[in-house]
Design a protein around this motif. Structure first.
Motif, PDB file in Angstrom:
ATOM      1  N   VAL A   7     -29.055  39.944  -4.211  1.00 25.58           N
ATOM      2  CA  VAL A   7     -29.217  41.278  -3.713  1.00 25.58           C
ATOM      3  C   VAL A   7     -29.942  42.124  -4.632  1.00 25.58           C
ATOM      4  CG1 VAL A   7     -27.581  43.324  -3.197  1.00 25.58           C
ATOM      5  CG2 VAL A   7     -26.938  41.172  -2.506  1.00 25.58           C
ATOM      6  N   TYR A   8     -29.728  41.751  -6.004  1.00 26.98           N
ATOM      7  CA  TYR A   8     -30.307  42.706  -7.092  1.00 26.98           C
ATOM      8  C   TYR A   8     -31.236  42.161  -8.062  1.00 26.98           C
ATOM      9  CZ  TYR A   8     -25.918  41.344  -8.953  1.00 26.98           C
ATOM     10  OH  TYR A   8     -24.680  40.719  -9.422  1.00 26.98           O
ATOM     11  N   THR A   9     -31.293  40.654  -7.787  1.00 25.59           N
ATOM     12  CA  THR A   9     -32.277  40.084  -8.537  1.00 25.59           C
ATOM     13  C   THR A   9     -33.388  39.160  -8.149  1.00 25.59           C
ATOM     14  OG1 THR A   9     -30.508  38.290  -8.889  1.00 25.59           O
ATOM     15  CG2 THR A   9     -30.655  39.962 -10.582  1.00 25.59           C
ATOM     16  N   LEU A  10     -34.397  38.759  -8.685  1.00 26.49           N
ATOM     17  CA  LEU A  10     -35.329  37.906  -8.310  1.00 26.49           C
ATOM     18  C   LEU A  10     -35.344  36.709  -9.282  1.00 26.49           C
ATOM     19  CD1 LEU A  10     -38.304  40.307  -7.108  1.00 26.49           C
ATOM     20  CD2 LEU A  10     -36.947  39.022  -5.639  1.00 26.49           C
ATOM     21  N   TYR A  11     -35.935  35.703  -8.994  1.00 23.76           N
ATOM     22  CA  TYR A  11     -35.943  34.515  -9.711  1.00 23.76           C
ATOM     23  C   TYR A  11     -37.386  34.000  -9.869  1.00 23.76           C
ATOM     24  CZ  TYR A  11     -30.896  34.552 -10.316  1.00 23.76           C
ATOM     25  OH  TYR A  11     -29.512  35.246 -10.306  1.00 23.76           O
ATOM     26  N   THR A  12     -37.661  33.604 -11.118  1.00 22.48           N
ATOM     27  CA  THR A  12     -38.913  32.756 -11.153  1.00 22.48           C
ATOM     28  C   THR A  12     -38.796  31.433 -10.736  1.00 22.48           C
ATOM     29  OG1 THR A  12     -38.323  32.168 -13.537  1.00 22.48           O
ATOM     30  CG2 THR A  12     -39.437  34.321 -13.374  1.00 22.48           C
ATOM     31  N   VAL A  13     -39.917  30.655 -10.904  1.00 18.43           N
ATOM     32  CA  VAL A  13     -39.628  29.075 -10.776  1.00 18.43           C
ATOM     33  C   VAL A  13     -38.796  28.427 -11.925  1.00 18.43           C
ATOM     34  CG1 VAL A  13     -41.855  28.859  -9.832  1.00 18.43           C
ATOM     35  CG2 VAL A  13     -41.756  28.572 -12.282  1.00 18.43           C
ATOM     36  N   PRO A  14     -38.027  27.468 -11.659  1.00 19.19           N
ATOM     37  CA  PRO A  14     -37.282  27.041 -12.918  1.00 19.19           C
ATOM     38  C   PRO A  14     -38.301  26.454 -14.020  1.00 19.19           C
ATOM     39  CG  PRO A  14     -37.060  25.762 -10.718  1.00 19.19           C
ATOM     40  CD  PRO A  14     -38.031  26.565 -10.524  1.00 19.19           C
ATOM     41  N   TYR A  15     -37.659  27.029 -15.074  1.00 17.47           N
ATOM     42  CA  TYR A  15     -38.472  26.416 -16.434  1.00 17.47           C
ATOM     43  C   TYR A  15     -37.422  25.440 -17.132  1.00 17.47           C
ATOM     44  CZ  TYR A  15     -34.988  29.401 -18.781  1.00 17.47           C
ATOM     45  OH  TYR A  15     -33.664  30.194 -19.415  1.00 17.47           O
ATOM     46  N   LEU A  16     -36.234  24.872 -16.618  1.00 14.48           N
ATOM     47  CA  LEU A  16     -35.647  24.163 -17.545  1.00 14.48           C
ATOM     48  C   LEU A  16     -34.606  23.384 -16.650  1.00 14.48           C
ATOM     49  CD1 LEU A  16     -34.407  22.973 -20.346  1.00 14.48           C
ATOM     50  CD2 LEU A  16     -32.753  24.854 -20.281  1.00 14.48           C
ATOM     51  N   ILE A  17     -34.478  22.024 -16.740  1.00  9.95           N
ATOM     52  CA  ILE A  17     -33.362  21.389 -16.096  1.00  9.95           C
ATOM     53  C   ILE A  17     -32.145  21.292 -17.253  1.00  9.95           C
ATOM     54  CG2 ILE A  17     -32.788  19.099 -15.436  1.00  9.95           C
ATOM     55  CD1 ILE A  17     -35.592  18.963 -13.907  1.00  9.95           C
ATOM     56  N   TYR A  18     -30.903  21.460 -16.813  1.00  9.81           N
ATOM     57  CA  TYR A  18     -30.172  21.411 -17.809  1.00  9.81           C
ATOM     58  C   TYR A  18     -28.694  20.775 -17.411  1.00  9.81           C
ATOM     59  CZ  TYR A  18     -27.914  25.480 -15.481  1.00  9.81           C
ATOM     60  OH  TYR A  18     -27.396  26.434 -14.498  1.00  9.81           O
TER      61      TYR A  18
END
Length: 275
Positions: free
Chosen positions: A93-104
């Protein structure tokens, strides 16, 4: 003279940082390491340094805060970034996300081998059945408020009898010590978390690593993908567009940094994972 002044101003304006990025971090090894022999070498801390090198115009300002404070900042619409904010429907609702930068590696359960009689009944093969554990009135589980670890942990905790849960408000050195000492003394049956983070906490307290055992939760994925979270507004959308190609190119470097923190037994399997 006017031409010279104009040229000098143009040079200064292009050399100065043009965009301040308030990047929130907290004491969350191995992503942010704020003490010990490898202070400043956390995965997210290294990522910040890479981005500063690639994009000098990003004036990245690290800001210390706990997850509750960071959530409030996102909800208020303040322009911020956070590197380890798991994606949930509520947060979308209040955040956007970039493409993934890490597999963990996914979060799991830590137990004390000295009290195997208290938790072995919850094992299914090499996995820990957390839902079954919460049907046992003698089970005691310590969790950190406002920290989401994955539905395989979050959902059973949300539906667990309150008397089986012990809460701490945030992840700090003193509270991590309290949790692990409680586990060592048998006051707590199990605690959730990430294996690499828990291993660091154990070592920092001088406790023997071989006294503890980490198990994945029954039904959980072995790995997850981590993205940067930014505020959901026009500023955030533009920033995501700038960050995405940089993060894709940085994936090998970030993965190598992460490998330096996980156990040797995990590295070979980890390297098989692909975006």
């Amino acid at each position: 003279m006017k031409i010279k002044v104009f040229i000098m101003l143009a040079i200064i304006s292009t050399s100065l940082p043009s965009e301040e990025l308030r990047w929130y971090i907290n004491d969350f090894p191995p992503y942010s390491v704020l003490s010990g022999d490898r202070i400043g070498e956390g995965v997210v801390q290294k990522l910040i340094s890479y981005l500063k090198t690639l994009k000098p115009e990003f004036n990245i300002t690290p800001v210390m805060a706990n997850v509750s404070r960071i959530t409030e900042e996102f909800q208020k619409g303040h322009n911020i970034l956070y590197g380890t904010y798991r994606q949930t429907p509520e947060r979308a609702v209040y955040t956007l996300y970039t493409v993934p930068y890490l597999i963990y590696q996914s979060a799991g359960i830590l137990v004390n081998k000295n009290f195997v009689h208290r938790w072995s009944k919850y094992l299914v093969g090499k996995s820990f059945d957390l839902k079954k554990a919460f049907t046992d009135r003698e089970f005691r589980f310590n969790v950190i408020k406002d920290v989401t670890l994955g539905s395989w942990i979050d959902d059973p905790v949300a539906n667990a009898p309150p008397e089986l849960l012990q809460y701490v408000n945030l992840s700090s050195d003193s509270q991590n010590a309290e949790r692990l000492m409680g586990l060592q003394m048998g006051r707590i049956t199990a605690i959730p978390g990430y294996e690499e983070s828990l291993r660091m906490n154990i070592k920092s307290l001088g406790l023997p690593l071989d006294e503890f055992q980490f198990y994945p939760v029954l039904g959980s994925p072995a790995y997850q993908k981590m993205s940067l979270a930014v505020t959901k507004n026009d500023w955030g959308r533009k920033l995501v567009e700038k960050l995405n190609p940089l993060l894709i190119n940085l994936r090998p470097a970030v993965a190598k940094d992460y490998e330096s923190w996980i156990s040797k037994e995990s590295i070979e399997r980890y390297r098989l994972e692909k975006f």
